[in-house]
Design an enzyme around this catalytic site. Structure first.
Site, mmCIF file in Angstrom:
data_model
loop_
_atom_site.group_PDB
_atom_site.id
_atom_site.type_symbol
_atom_site.label_atom_id
_atom_site.label_comp_id
_atom_site.label_asym_id
_atom_site.label_seq_id
_atom_site.Cartn_x
_atom_site.Cartn_y
_atom_site.Cartn_z
ATOM 1 N N GLU A 71 0.818 -1.211 0.000
ATOM 2 C CA GLU A 71 0.000 0.000 0.000
ATOM 3 C C GLU A 71 0.859 1.272 0.000
ATOM 4 O O GLU A 71 0.341 2.360 0.230
ATOM 5 C CB GLU A 71 -0.972 -0.041 1.183
ATOM 6 C CG GLU A 71 -1.870 -1.283 1.102
ATOM 7 C CD GLU A 71 -3.061 -1.255 2.037
ATOM 8 O OE1 GLU A 71 -4.092 -0.734 1.619
ATOM 9 O OE2 GLU A 71 -2.933 -1.745 3.165
ATOM 10 N N HIS A 90 -2.022 4.260 8.012
ATOM 11 C CA HIS A 90 -3.164 3.608 7.353
ATOM 12 C C HIS A 90 -3.584 2.411 8.191
ATOM 13 O O HIS A 90 -2.748 1.594 8.571
ATOM 14 C CB HIS A 90 -2.791 3.162 5.944
ATOM 15 C CG HIS A 90 -3.791 2.220 5.338
ATOM 16 N ND1 HIS A 90 -5.131 2.534 5.223
ATOM 17 C CD2 HIS A 90 -3.652 0.979 4.837
ATOM 18 C CE1 HIS A 90 -5.767 1.510 4.679
ATOM 19 N NE2 HIS A 90 -4.891 0.548 4.441
ATOM 20 N N HIS A 92 -7.012 -0.536 9.191
ATOM 21 C CA HIS A 92 -8.287 -1.160 8.834
ATOM 22 C C HIS A 92 -9.180 -1.149 10.080
ATOM 23 O O HIS A 92 -9.896 -2.110 10.329
ATOM 24 C CB HIS A 92 -8.079 -2.591 8.355
ATOM 25 C CG HIS A 92 -7.260 -2.707 7.101
ATOM 26 N ND1 HIS A 92 -6.828 -3.905 6.595
ATOM 27 C CD2 HIS A 92 -6.807 -1.758 6.235
ATOM 28 C CE1 HIS A 92 -6.133 -3.698 5.488
ATOM 29 N NE2 HIS A 92 -6.095 -2.398 5.254
ATOM 30 N N TYR A 117 -13.196 17.815 17.986
ATOM 31 C CA TYR A 117 -11.906 17.116 17.886
ATOM 32 C C TYR A 117 -11.711 16.490 16.512
ATOM 33 O O TYR A 117 -10.581 16.405 16.016
ATOM 34 C CB TYR A 117 -11.746 16.091 19.016
ATOM 35 C CG TYR A 117 -11.356 16.807 20.274
ATOM 36 C CD1 TYR A 117 -10.023 17.064 20.563
ATOM 37 C CD2 TYR A 117 -12.324 17.318 21.126
ATOM 38 C CE1 TYR A 117 -9.655 17.788 21.678
ATOM 39 C CE2 TYR A 117 -11.969 18.048 22.240
ATOM 40 C CZ TYR A 117 -10.639 18.275 22.515
ATOM 41 O OH TYR A 117 -10.274 19.011 23.608
ATOM 42 N N HIS A 157 -12.607 -0.093 2.536
ATOM 43 C CA HIS A 157 -11.256 -0.530 2.894
ATOM 44 C C HIS A 157 -10.850 0.011 4.267
ATOM 45 O O HIS A 157 -10.765 -0.760 5.226
ATOM 46 C CB HIS A 157 -10.304 -0.095 1.772
ATOM 47 C CG HIS A 157 -8.878 -0.476 1.943
ATOM 48 N ND1 HIS A 157 -7.966 -0.411 0.908
ATOM 49 C CD2 HIS A 157 -8.169 -0.891 3.011
ATOM 50 C CE1 HIS A 157 -6.779 -0.784 1.352
ATOM 51 N NE2 HIS A 157 -6.875 -1.081 2.619
HETATM 52 ZN ZN ZN Z 1 -5.205 -1.352 3.738
#
Ligand code: ZN
Length: 212
Positions: A71, A90, A92, A117, A157
């Protein structure tokens, strides 16, 4: 060992301890001079090796270390878009990934301005159309968006957040998960959103992007 490597290992351990890296998912990077250090493919964020990080140019050329997370193009896209960005996270994480499966609130932010926030630490957060993980076309699309943002949701994703420091990118990713959980928890209730003047007061003070 560089400070950047130590910071990356500590950030990975923190995110894993918070339960935001299910099944060894997620990847982190930090900009160090003219290169980025990024977690390797298949890495467990809770058990990173400071000497086992991949080194890439901003355009993704492999300069050293193990094979990077597939990624990596998304990380490079944030660094190329924003010279002030020095770290990208990044994940999940469950709730942010859940909101990434829903229609976006607006073209510039998948999530409405629910809390101060969120506006202060994340700012507007566009939904990037689905592509298979690692597809460089998705990174090109993100890079080309013609408005300011520091975080995004990748459709179906998960979240990705950049920061002026690794701590800021981690805070943004954590806040994104929190506001996504709040949004999902509200269900069909219609929430009060922050008013434009309230948003402007925050973005002026904290420097995060939000276009009305
Ligand atoms: Zn990912």
């Amino acid at each position: 060992m560089s400070e950047a490597r130590r910071e990356l290992v500590a950030a990975g351990a923190k995110l894993a301890a918070l339960g935001l890296s299910p099944g060894s998912s997620g990847n982190l990077s930090i900009r160090e001079g003219d290169r980025m250090l990024i977690t390797p493919t298949g890495a467990d964020l809770g058990d990173l090796d400071p000497d086992g990080l991949a080194e890439l140019s901003p355009h993704g050329d492999h300069l050293g270390g193990p094979k990077p997370s597939k990624e990596f193009p998304l990380h490079g896209a944030f660094y190329r878009r924003d010279p002030a960005a020095t770290a990208v996270v990044h994940l999940h994480s469950r709730h942010a990934a859940g909101v990434a499966c829903l229609a976006p609130w607006s073209p510039r932010s998948a999530i409405p301005p629910l809390t101060p926030y969120f506006v202060m630490r994340v700012g507007q957060c566009p939904l990037i159309p689905y592509a298979a993980p690692g597809d460089p076309a998705q990174a090109e699309l993100l890079e080309a968006l013609d408005f300011d943002f520091r975080a995004a949701l990748l459709q179906n994703h998960g979240p990705i957040a950049s920061g002026r420091s690794l701590a800021a990118a981690v805070d943004a990713a954590v806040e994104l998960e929190e506001v996504a959980a709040l949004l999902l928890g509200l269900g069909q209730h219609v929430p009060r959103l922050l008013e434009p003047a309230e948003i402007t007061a925050l973005t002026t003070r904290y420097g995060t992007p939000w276009d009305h």
